[in-house]
Scaffold this motif. Sequence first.
Motif, PDB file in Angstrom:
ATOM      1  N   ILE A 203       0.850  -1.193   0.000  1.00 45.04           N
ATOM      2  CA  ILE A 203       0.000   0.000   0.000  1.00 45.04           C
ATOM      3  C   ILE A 203       0.884   1.240   0.000  1.00 45.04           C
ATOM      4  O   ILE A 203       0.615   2.219  -0.704  1.00 45.04           O
ATOM      5  CB  ILE A 203      -0.962  -0.009   1.203  1.00 45.04           C
ATOM      6  CG1 ILE A 203      -2.066  -1.042   0.978  1.00 45.04           C
ATOM      7  CG2 ILE A 203      -1.570   1.381   1.416  1.00 45.04           C
ATOM      8  CD1 ILE A 203      -2.945  -1.275   2.193  1.00 45.04           C
ATOM      9  N   GLY A 204       1.968   1.181   0.769  1.00 47.38           N
ATOM     10  CA  GLY A 204       2.912   2.296   0.765  1.00 47.38           C
ATOM     11  C   GLY A 204       3.521   2.534  -0.599  1.00 47.38           C
ATOM     12  O   GLY A 204       3.673   3.682  -1.039  1.00 47.38           O
TER      13      GLY A 204
ATOM     14  N   GLY B 206       1.432   9.494  -5.500  1.00 51.36           N
ATOM     15  CA  GLY B 206       1.753  10.778  -4.893  1.00 51.36           C
ATOM     16  C   GLY B 206       0.918  11.066  -3.665  1.00 51.36           C
ATOM     17  O   GLY B 206       0.751  12.214  -3.252  1.00 51.36           O
ATOM     18  N   GLY B 207       0.379  10.012  -3.041  1.00 50.77           N
ATOM     19  CA  GLY B 207      -0.443  10.155  -1.848  1.00 50.77           C
ATOM     20  C   GLY B 207      -1.628   9.221  -1.905  1.00 50.77           C
ATOM     21  O   GLY B 207      -1.774   8.425  -2.838  1.00 50.77           O
ATOM     22  N   CYS B 208      -2.483   9.335  -0.905  1.00 52.21           N
ATOM     23  CA  CYS B 208      -3.676   8.481  -0.857  1.00 52.21           C
ATOM     24  C   CYS B 208      -4.824   9.291  -0.270  1.00 52.21           C
ATOM     25  O   CYS B 208      -4.707   9.835   0.832  1.00 52.21           O
ATOM     26  CB  CYS B 208      -3.405   7.236  -0.017  1.00 52.21           C
ATOM     27  SG  CYS B 208      -4.845   6.163   0.220  1.00 52.21           S
TER      28      CYS B 208
ATOM     29  N   TRP C  42       0.494   6.027   9.116  1.00 56.58           N
ATOM     30  CA  TRP C  42       1.354   7.089   8.587  1.00 56.58           C
ATOM     31  C   TRP C  42       0.697   7.819   7.417  1.00 56.58           C
ATOM     32  O   TRP C  42       1.057   8.971   7.113  1.00 56.58           O
ATOM     33  CB  TRP C  42       2.699   6.505   8.153  1.00 56.58           C
ATOM     34  CG  TRP C  42       2.589   5.533   7.020  1.00 56.58           C
ATOM     35  CD1 TRP C  42       2.269   4.214   7.093  1.00 56.58           C
ATOM     36  CD2 TRP C  42       2.778   5.824   5.635  1.00 56.58           C
ATOM     37  NE1 TRP C  42       2.247   3.651   5.846  1.00 56.58           N
ATOM     38  CE2 TRP C  42       2.563   4.610   4.920  1.00 56.58           C
ATOM     39  CE3 TRP C  42       3.117   6.962   4.909  1.00 56.58           C
ATOM     40  CZ2 TRP C  42       2.662   4.523   3.542  1.00 56.58           C
ATOM     41  CZ3 TRP C  42       3.230   6.887   3.531  1.00 56.58           C
ATOM     42  CH2 TRP C  42       2.998   5.673   2.864  1.00 56.58           C
ATOM     43  N   LEU C  43      -0.295   7.158   6.761  1.00 56.61           N
ATOM     44  CA  LEU C  43      -1.039   7.819   5.686  1.00 56.61           C
ATOM     45  C   LEU C  43      -2.144   8.726   6.223  1.00 56.61           C
ATOM     46  O   LEU C  43      -2.775   9.458   5.467  1.00 56.61           O
ATOM     47  CB  LEU C  43      -1.685   6.770   4.778  1.00 56.61           C
ATOM     48  CG  LEU C  43      -0.794   6.085   3.750  1.00 56.61           C
ATOM     49  CD1 LEU C  43      -1.581   4.961   3.063  1.00 56.61           C
ATOM     50  CD2 LEU C  43      -0.291   7.081   2.715  1.00 56.61           C
ATOM     51  N   GLY C  44      -2.387   8.630   7.524  1.00 63.22           N
ATOM     52  CA  GLY C  44      -3.488   9.382   8.117  1.00 63.22           C
ATOM     53  C   GLY C  44      -4.745   8.565   8.294  1.00 63.22           C
ATOM     54  O   GLY C  44      -5.800   9.116   8.609  1.00 63.22           O
ATOM     55  N   ALA C  45      -4.647   7.249   8.106  1.00 66.95           N
ATOM     56  CA  ALA C  45      -5.816   6.384   8.251  1.00 66.95           C
ATOM     57  C   ALA C  45      -6.007   5.989   9.705  1.00 66.95           C
ATOM     58  O   ALA C  45      -5.069   5.548  10.363  1.00 66.95           O
ATOM     59  CB  ALA C  45      -5.648   5.138   7.389  1.00 66.95           C
ATOM     60  N   ARG C  46      -7.233   6.148  10.210  1.00 64.83           N
ATOM     61  CA  ARG C  46      -7.572   5.724  11.569  1.00 64.83           C
ATOM     62  C   ARG C  46      -8.863   4.924  11.519  1.00 64.83           C
ATOM     63  O   ARG C  46      -9.821   5.312  10.861  1.00 64.83           O
ATOM     64  CB  ARG C  46      -7.734   6.925  12.513  1.00 64.83           C
ATOM     65  CG  ARG C  46      -6.416   7.625  12.828  1.00 64.83           C
ATOM     66  CD  ARG C  46      -6.568   8.567  14.019  1.00 64.83           C
ATOM     67  NE  ARG C  46      -6.875   7.825  15.243  1.00 64.83           N
ATOM     68  CZ  ARG C  46      -8.015   7.954  15.932  1.00 64.83           C
ATOM     69  NH1 ARG C  46      -8.961   8.772  15.500  1.00 64.83           N
ATOM     70  NH2 ARG C  46      -8.207   7.251  17.039  1.00 64.83           N
TER      71      ARG C  46
ATOM     72  N   ALA D  48     -13.989   9.172  12.592  1.00 65.76           N
ATOM     73  CA  ALA D  48     -14.413  10.489  12.125  1.00 65.76           C
ATOM     74  C   ALA D  48     -13.233  11.417  11.871  1.00 65.76           C
ATOM     75  O   ALA D  48     -13.298  12.289  10.987  1.00 65.76           O
ATOM     76  CB  ALA D  48     -15.365  11.113  13.150  1.00 65.76           C
ATOM     77  N   ASP D  49     -12.135  11.257  12.626  1.00 71.06           N
ATOM     78  CA  ASP D  49     -10.984  12.141  12.454  1.00 71.06           C
ATOM     79  C   ASP D  49      -9.909  11.544  11.544  1.00 71.06           C
ATOM     80  O   ASP D  49      -8.787  12.056  11.477  1.00 71.06           O
ATOM     81  CB  ASP D  49     -10.375  12.495  13.805  1.00 71.06           C
ATOM     82  CG  ASP D  49      -9.870  11.268  14.566  1.00 71.06           C
ATOM     83  OD1 ASP D  49     -10.196  10.132  14.154  1.00 71.06           O
ATOM     84  OD2 ASP D  49      -9.154  11.460  15.573  1.00 71.06           O
ATOM     85  N   SER D  50     -10.230  10.464  10.841  1.00 78.31           N
ATOM     86  CA  SER D  50      -9.271   9.870   9.899  1.00 78.31           C
ATOM     87  C   SER D  50      -9.093  10.794   8.702  1.00 78.31           C
ATOM     88  O   SER D  50     -10.073  11.238   8.091  1.00 78.31           O
ATOM     89  CB  SER D  50      -9.778   8.504   9.432  1.00 78.31           C
ATOM     90  OG  SER D  50      -8.881   7.939   8.497  1.00 78.31           O
ATOM     91  N   ARG D  51      -7.849  11.094   8.380  1.00 80.66           N
ATOM     92  CA  ARG D  51      -7.609  11.941   7.207  1.00 80.66           C
ATOM     93  C   ARG D  51      -7.960  11.206   5.928  1.00 80.66           C
ATOM     94  O   ARG D  51      -8.363  11.815   4.935  1.00 80.66           O
ATOM     95  CB  ARG D  51      -6.132  12.383   7.171  1.00 80.66           C
ATOM     96  CG  ARG D  51      -5.870  13.469   6.119  1.00 80.66           C
ATOM     97  CD  ARG D  51      -4.398  13.776   5.992  1.00 80.66           C
ATOM     98  NE  ARG D  51      -3.644  12.649   5.462  1.00 80.66           N
ATOM     99  CZ  ARG D  51      -3.636  12.311   4.169  1.00 80.66           C
ATOM    100  NH1 ARG D  51      -4.364  12.972   3.288  1.00 80.66           N
ATOM    101  NH2 ARG D  51      -2.902  11.288   3.766  1.00 80.66           N
ATOM    102  N   VAL D  52      -7.801   9.893   5.938  1.00 75.27           N
ATOM    103  CA  VAL D  52      -8.092   9.060   4.770  1.00 75.27           C
ATOM    104  C   VAL D  52      -9.348   8.242   5.061  1.00 75.27           C
ATOM    105  O   VAL D  52      -9.350   7.419   5.987  1.00 75.27           O
ATOM    106  CB  VAL D  52      -6.907   8.112   4.460  1.00 75.27           C
ATOM    107  CG1 VAL D  52      -7.257   7.155   3.332  1.00 75.27           C
ATOM    108  CG2 VAL D  52      -5.666   8.916   4.106  1.00 75.27           C
TER     109      VAL D  52
END
Length: 410
Positions: free
Chosen positions: A322-323, A330-332, A358-362, A382-386
């Motif tokens: 996935i990384g 260039g991101g996810c 590290w991708l911002g996934a919670r 709710a606060d997951s960036r991804v």
Amino acid sequence: MSEKSTGPCVDRPARSSILTLNAGSSSIKFAIFDARAGDDPYLSGLADRIGSDAATVTAKDADGQPIALPEMPQAAGETHETTIAWLLPVLMEHASGTIVASGHRVVHGGTDFVVPAVLDEDALTVLERLVPLARTHQPHALAALRAVGRVWPGVPRIGCFDTAFHSTLSPVARAFALPQWVSDAGVRRYGFHGLSYEWIASRLPKHLGPVADGRVIAAHLGNGASLCGMIARRSQATTMGFTPLDGLMMGERPGVLDPGAVLFMLDEMGLDLAEVRRILFRESGLRGVSGLSNDMRALLASDRPEARFAVDLYVHRAVSQIGAIAAELGGCDALVFTAGVGEHAAPVRARIVEGCGWLGARLDHSANDAAAGGGARVISAADSRVPVWVVPTNEEAVIANATRALAGAA
């Protein structure tokens, strides 16, 4: 009765239907759809354990209720061709009206088939040349196509190709660092699971809104497993390569492997080509590492250290790749799980999402556990960036829709 018709069924509405066939290594999924519209079949089923004395066939209706089919004779279950030759007349007894076309999943389309196509014998000859690139699937798809052609010679056969979705890969993304004359022979990244990814891409706007056209990583995790990185819902990166052996660790295949390991098995261990092929296609992955099973459910339920290690390695490989896909994109902007393990193995999803912190996934653990109930669901906090979703795949609907579109022009 027209040339393309198989004849009306007694006491059923006179409407047209289409048949879809998805031939695996020892099974055939089948479904009958209304030819006019609809993503859901009114009959679906599975012929399983083909080639063994225990071959069976089961079917259900649109409400999931069992449909009584005759018991499959042992002779009918010997090969994919004999199974289909027996199955087609049986299915006609349950079809509404006439079967106007058959749609087929074909794993490898090579460079010649990048969109669904009506297949004649010349086309099948071209597809036959690709058997060495998908030995566990391509021969059975061809057997199904030829069986339908013999039983229903007037019915158009539509091929839908797993490699086609990845025809949008850039020249760099599909190239291997090999001499040009080897690349010219067709050795390149093709990618697979395209029908599954096509379905997921079609559902993304409904679930993700504007993010659907962003950098989405879809994880098709089943007995076969791969990742696809999309931008604007088109494939830009994928983990499977020249054959379905590459990429993620799978049920019975190793995924990423130093080619030197194959040379070592041949040169130093004295294994012959057939033995190496068997190891790579049938005895590696979850089955090989655990020594127990290729079924993730069995491994998650086991307390044996070999089972735990196999799951650990599966998760490790998924997170690392996935990384790699995120780097290519260039991101996810979103992560989507699908297929058998992706849809049903909540503990595996949880560990993969945690590894992608590290991708911002919670992860929302409650939502993740509830997602085992089926249907498309968001499983990120709710606060997951991804945003992280579980979206059930529907390869049969993709085949049915392509078959509808082409059948009238055949």
